[in-house]
Design an enzyme around this catalytic site. Structure first.
Site, PDB file in Angstrom:
ATOM      1  N   ASP A   8      39.105  55.883   1.142  1.00 50.00           N
ATOM      2  CA  ASP A   8      39.737  54.710   1.724  1.00 50.00           C
ATOM      3  C   ASP A   8      40.102  55.107   3.169  1.00 50.00           C
ATOM      4  O   ASP A   8      40.134  56.288   3.517  1.00 50.00           O
ATOM      5  CB  ASP A   8      40.984  54.308   0.931  1.00 50.00           C
ATOM      6  CG  ASP A   8      41.377  52.862   1.195  1.00 50.00           C
ATOM      7  OD1 ASP A   8      40.895  52.284   2.193  1.00 50.00           O
ATOM      8  OD2 ASP A   8      42.177  52.307   0.417  1.00 50.00           O
ATOM      9  N   GLU A  33      48.536  44.872   1.396  1.00 53.85           N
ATOM     10  CA  GLU A  33      48.877  46.280   1.177  1.00 53.85           C
ATOM     11  C   GLU A  33      50.399  46.488   1.161  1.00 53.85           C
ATOM     12  O   GLU A  33      51.152  45.637   0.704  1.00 53.85           O
ATOM     13  CB  GLU A  33      48.149  47.168   2.200  1.00 53.85           C
ATOM     14  CG  GLU A  33      46.629  47.025   2.049  1.00 53.85           C
ATOM     15  CD  GLU A  33      45.842  48.057   2.830  1.00 53.85           C
ATOM     16  OE1 GLU A  33      46.198  49.229   2.826  1.00 53.85           O
ATOM     17  OE2 GLU A  33      44.826  47.667   3.445  1.00 53.85           O
TER      18      GLU A  33
HETATM   19  C1  BGC Z   1      42.415  49.353   1.950  1.00 48.68           C
HETATM   20  C2  BGC Z   1      41.094  49.145   1.259  1.00 48.68           C
HETATM   21  C3  BGC Z   1      40.118  48.515   2.201  1.00 48.68           C
HETATM   22  C4  BGC Z   1      39.995  49.376   3.440  1.00 48.68           C
HETATM   23  C5  BGC Z   1      39.008  48.860   4.456  1.00 48.68           C
HETATM   24  C6  BGC Z   1      42.261  50.031   3.280  1.00 48.68           C
HETATM   25  O1  BGC Z   1      43.465  50.026   3.996  1.00 48.68           O
HETATM   26  O2  BGC Z   1      43.257  50.108   1.113  1.00 48.68           O
HETATM   27  O3  BGC Z   1      41.262  48.352   0.112  1.00 48.68           O
HETATM   28  O4  BGC Z   1      38.876  48.353   1.574  1.00 48.68           O
HETATM   29  O5  BGC Z   1      41.265  49.463   4.058  1.00 48.68           O
HETATM   30  O6  BGC Z   1      39.474  47.755   5.134  1.00 48.68           O
END
Ligand code: BGC
Ligand code: BGC
Length: 926
Positions: A362, A572
């Site tokens: 991630d 998030e």
């Molecule tokens: C998130 C992921 C996401 C990634 C790309 C991260 O901050 O946890 O779910 O796919 O960013 O945008």
């Protein structure tokens, strides 16, 4: 303690989740075939049907509990021709080409020429990152950029190796203007319709192909156990049964595997975030999962079995969270950050489960592994991660050089990476590209099937999904509403005419909070208000947006009031409920406004129908009491018209569409009733998992609900001691670490677990060093930490905890102060601020330059917490969610040794405490 009969039976008759059934903690799961239902004492609902023979709606029971991780039977089998081709290619590639394939750049900084220079393997756009850096970019702009990535992709040994571009298509192709925005997964889970999940997967794949990407970073397969988590809405359910069932269906929809089981015709979905993201303590995003391995296997793993087995999934994103198995004698305790766990990534995922696709980090997730940075992490490579998501170009370039260097280190070096590990990573990346049909392809993305604007139109399917995903919680013989004839409908509430609130985070932008109705082009969606107007006629609808105006309304002109209220968007960790917040009182829910609205419209002999838009079950007992009917609509997305389809009768008076949605998350009875999950030993929800009324079966009246609120937040991290130690002569005090930070995004762990300060740590831009040694002393031998700013840019030192925050309001409320000792080593004109952060950029700031004292003299700093003010108008200050209780920041030249940091109650009253006549204004010299 009440015990659900169903679970009791399940626990007696089977061994599933033996641990969960046997212990009385909160973390149990349902038993096999345990039909969702209501425990005695809850209002009757109508649990979803089982055994109906409808394959779309019959939830398959989980198999008996696994004693160990199951070996999966992936739907895509190994193809000899593909394996031979990629083995030949890997043999011909240079080390830099191989490492380049292992890296993913981000479109804002990493350019097509970088793809050529470094033979990059993949690209992404983060949430809110658009190809022309314009939120209104048309589909053709996306395709053009995809074509330029394709053109820049390397050809090795005569074989074109195109980059694959991943995008967060998590509820439709949601970053793209004009794309259909489907309900977030929490609503799809409530639909209990696996065929719908599959059709939406296929439709999302169409929408992604329309803009030229290969790959979606979804669906999230979290089994969400604590609804304080800001990502709750990305999960289908708290119940692994639904998650596994949907994972298989959605993956089949996204990938559209060909009949010979060798290639995908859709796009690559991603199983994320592996593993246990929905099970962190207190629901903290990127936090610590402290469940047993049996629960990891039987609760949090289930979605992966559906996705990577029959679903044919090819890519797995590793989770930001940690896993620390608290079981005494656990076989694999203390894995810490999963990005560094060889056990979970290689032994479990690749070997035990038999996953032969690619794993990816991630967003800079590897940089969180102790001892790593975003630019360097042999630990994560050696753990088994194949592809590295590195958004900053400078980090990406450095990562490639560092990784090459580490392959060339002697095998005895702890940072050594074996060539076999690199080859495994590249083999997996090329295998996925071959199965996806892009390896060696001469066709640029814009020429592939479905790469046209027409791919962006799935509005009917999305509207069907809205109708199926909304859940009727209360109905005192009000719904369905008749279409108004002589009177009108009054529509109120913050969510009535708002694409942002009905769509939630991950919509156009990352957080989604800045979305306006103007972001949705005509014909590409409808607000809930617009849907009501279209259904009953605009002349039959009045709308009032300001609660104050509701006082003067003549309610006799209305048949009904529809109040559409909800959370404002978040993504998030920004949606986490922490500190002094509760399920009913949180930063993203304008509770006071909602209360004002419902109190105003209630009690006028006109029925009130409340539609709640939220990313999780909220504690809304007051709202329920003030409403005659109540609908949990979750985050329905762009087709707001689906709400009116269900709320209103047909013109002839017959029912138009009935409710079929059933809760896939338990609804809380009190404002801190979390974790709350079906199967809990003391399960006592307001509305149970599986609850949902229909127009056929009227519920008994919902009694008046208790509105007593918790005075303090649900977060147990309230610090009640008089002194909070942060750093002392033994070093950084758990849970804090010492960091050095400088722009841009440079954060270096200086001291804490995995890093002991006994030397110099410098920032990348040479603006600051931090030194410590056993002889650097302020008061006690070795207690000093010397910070030297060069004056060449912004930099800071700070004490922070990574995974959680603390409620330190009690320090502010009791005349507390930030206390530390220091010695100025050199005369300075630098402006120095003391700060604390409450989840950056949230922070409090005060200028303490005048307190620095004479060179060489020891000074005790006692800075009253009342002196701190928010950093600026947009970055608030919140003492209830402090994650970094100490930070010193300057752009000037400064040489300062500090020691013994704490927060202390009452210290602001001490005679030697600093005095700030006006909070926020530079503290004057004593
Ligand atoms: C998130 C992921 C996401 C990634 C790309 C991260 O901050 O946890 O779910 O796919 O960013 O945008
Ligand atoms: C950094 C953040 C960090 C914060 C700590 C900021 O300047 O960019 O990553 O968490 O400081 O206070």
């Amino acid at each position: 303690m009440r015990f659900s009969r169903l679970v009791e039976v399940a626990c007696l008759t089977a061994s599933l989740l033996a641990a969960a059934c046997g212990d009385d903690n909160q973390s149990g799961g349902p038993g096999p075939g345990d039909p969702p239902g209501n425990p005695p004492g809850n209002p009757p609902g109508n649990p979803p049907p089982t055994g109906t023979g409808d394959p779309c709606r019959d939830i398959p029971a989980l198999p008996a509990a696994y004693a160990d991780w199951p070996q999966l039977a992936p739907a895509i089998g190994k193809d000899d021709a593909i394996e031979a081709q990629i083995a030949g290619l890997v043999a011909k590639m240079t080390l830099p080409q191989k490492v380049g394939q292992m890296v993913m750049g981000e479109i804002a900084e990493t350019k097509p020429e970088d793809i050529t220079t470094f033979s990059l393997g993949a690209m992404l756009n983060g949430g809110g990152s658009w190809p022309g850096n314009n939120r209104a970019d048309a589909a053709s702009v996306w395709r053009d950029l995809a074509d330029s990535f394709f053109a820049a992709s390397p050809t090795i040994d005569g074989v074109k190796i195109p980059v694959i571009w991943g995008i967060d298509a998590v509820h439709g192709n949601n970053n793209v203007r004009g794309a259909t925005v489907f309900p977030h997964n929490i609503g799809l889970g409530a639909a209990h319709d696996a065929c719908l999940a599959q059709m939406i997967g296929a439709a999302t794949a169409d929408e992604v192909r329309a803009t030229g990407q290969d790959w979606a970073f979804g669906p999230t397969l979290a089994v969400v156990r604590d609804d304080r988590w800001g990502r709750t809405y990305e999960g289908f359910s708290e119940d692994p049964t639904i998650v596994r069932w949907y994972a298989e269906a959605a993956f089949k929809g996204f990938s559209s595997l060909d009949p010979d089981g060798k290639h995908l015709h859709g796009i690559l979905p991603t199983a994320k975030h592996f593993i246990g993201d929905g099970g962190t303590t207190d629901g903290t995003d990127q936090g610590n999962n402290q469940h047993s391995e049996a629960e990891l296997i039987n609760l949090f793993g289930q979605g992966y079995y559906g996705a990577l087995g029959p679903g044919g999934g090819q890519t797995v994103m590793i989770s930001f969270n940690s896993w620390n198995d608290p079981t005494p004698g656990a076989a694999h305790p203390a894995q810490g950050k999963i990005h560094g766990s060889k056990y979970l990534v290689t032994d479990v995922l690749k070997n035990k489960l038999g996953f032969d696709g690619l794993t990816l980090t991630d967003w800079n997730g590897h940089g969180q592994v102790p001892g790593c940075s975003n630019a360097d992490c042999p630990q994560a490579v050696n753990a088994g991660i194949d592809l590295f998501m590195i958004p900053a170009r400078a980090d990406l370039v450095a990562f490639i050089a560092n990784t090459i260097h580490e392959v060339n280190l002697p095998a005895s070096d702890p940072r050594h990476i074996a060539m076999a590990r690199i080859d495994d990573a590249v083999t997996r990346i090329l295998r996925v590209k071959a199965r996806q049909g892009v390896l060696g392809s001469a066709t640029p993305p814009s020429q592939r099937p479905g790469a046209t604007d027409a791919g962006l139109l799935h509005r009917e399917l999305a509207r069907q999904a809205v109708r199926e995903s909304i859940v009727l919680l209360k109905n005192e013989a009000v719904l369905p509403l008749a279409r108004p004839t002589t009177k009108k409908i009054l529509v109120v509430g913050n969510g009535a005419d708002s694409f942002a609130i009905q769509s939630g985070g991950w919509t156009i932008s990352w957080q989604g909070a800045d979305v306006t109705n103007g972001d949705v082009p005509a014909g590409a969606g409808e607000t809930i208000l617009a849907g009501i107007q279209a259904t009953v006629g605009a002349d039959k609808v009045d709308t009032i947006t300001h609660p104050a105006d509701l006082a003067t309304v003549d309610y006799t002109q209305y048949d009904a009031v529809i109040a559409v209220v909800g959370e404002t968007p978040y993504a998030e960790g920004q949606g986490d409920i922490t500190g002094s917040m509760t399920l009913g009182r949180e930063a993203k829910y304008p509770g006071a406004d909602v209360k004002a609205i419902l109190d105003a419209v209630h009690g006028h002999a006109v029925p009130v129908v409340t539609v709640l838009l939220s990313g999780r079950p909220l504690w809304v007992n007051h709202e329920l009491n003030q409403s005659d009917a109540f609908v949990a609509a979750f985050l329905p997305g762009s087709e707001g018209g689906g709400i009116a389809d269900v709320l209103f009768r047909k013109a002839d008076g017959s029912i138009n569409v009935d409710f079929t949605g059933k809760l896939s998350f338990s609804w809380p009875k009190t404002d801190c009733e979390t974790p709350l999950n079906v199967g809990d030993a003391s399960y006592d929800p307001l509305f149970a998992y599986g609850y949902g009324l229909t127009y056929q079966t009227q519920a008994s009246t919902v009694p008046t609900l208790d509105e007593t609120q918790t005075a303090h937040g649900c977060n147990p991290n309230t610090v009640n001691t008089d002194v909070l130690p942060i750093l002392n002569n033994t070093g950084a005090i758990d849970p804090y670490n010492l960091y050095l930070g400088a722009d841009p995004n440079f954060n270096q762990l200086v001291e804490g677990p995995g890093a002991t300060l006994n030397a110099t740590v410098a920032s990348s831009g040479d603006v600051m060093t931090v030194t410590g040694s056993s002889t650097l002393t302020v008061d006690l031998q070795g207690d000093g930490r010397r910070a030297q700013w060069t004056g060449h840019g912004f930099a800071q030192i700070y004490m922070q905890q990574v995974t959680a925050s603390q409620d330190l309001s009690g320090f502010r409320d009791n005349d507390g102060a930030m206390v530390f000792k220091g010695i100025l080593n050199e005369a300075t004109t630098a402006q120095l601020t003391a700060q604390f952060t409450c989840g950056f950029p949230c922070r409090g700031v005060v200028d303490i330059s005048a307190l620095l004292g004479p060179v060489g003299a020891k000074t005790t700093f006692k800075i009253p917490l009342a002196c701190f003010v928010p950093a600026n108008a947009t970055d608030p200050m919140d003492f209830s969610i402090v994650n970094a209780p100490f930070q010193l920041q300057t752009t000037g030249k400064l040489d300062f040794t500090f020691a013994e940091i704490s927060w202390a109650r009452h210290a602001a009253k001490d005679g030697d405490a600093a005095v700030c006549p006006t909070p926020g204004v530079a503290i004057p010299a004593p």
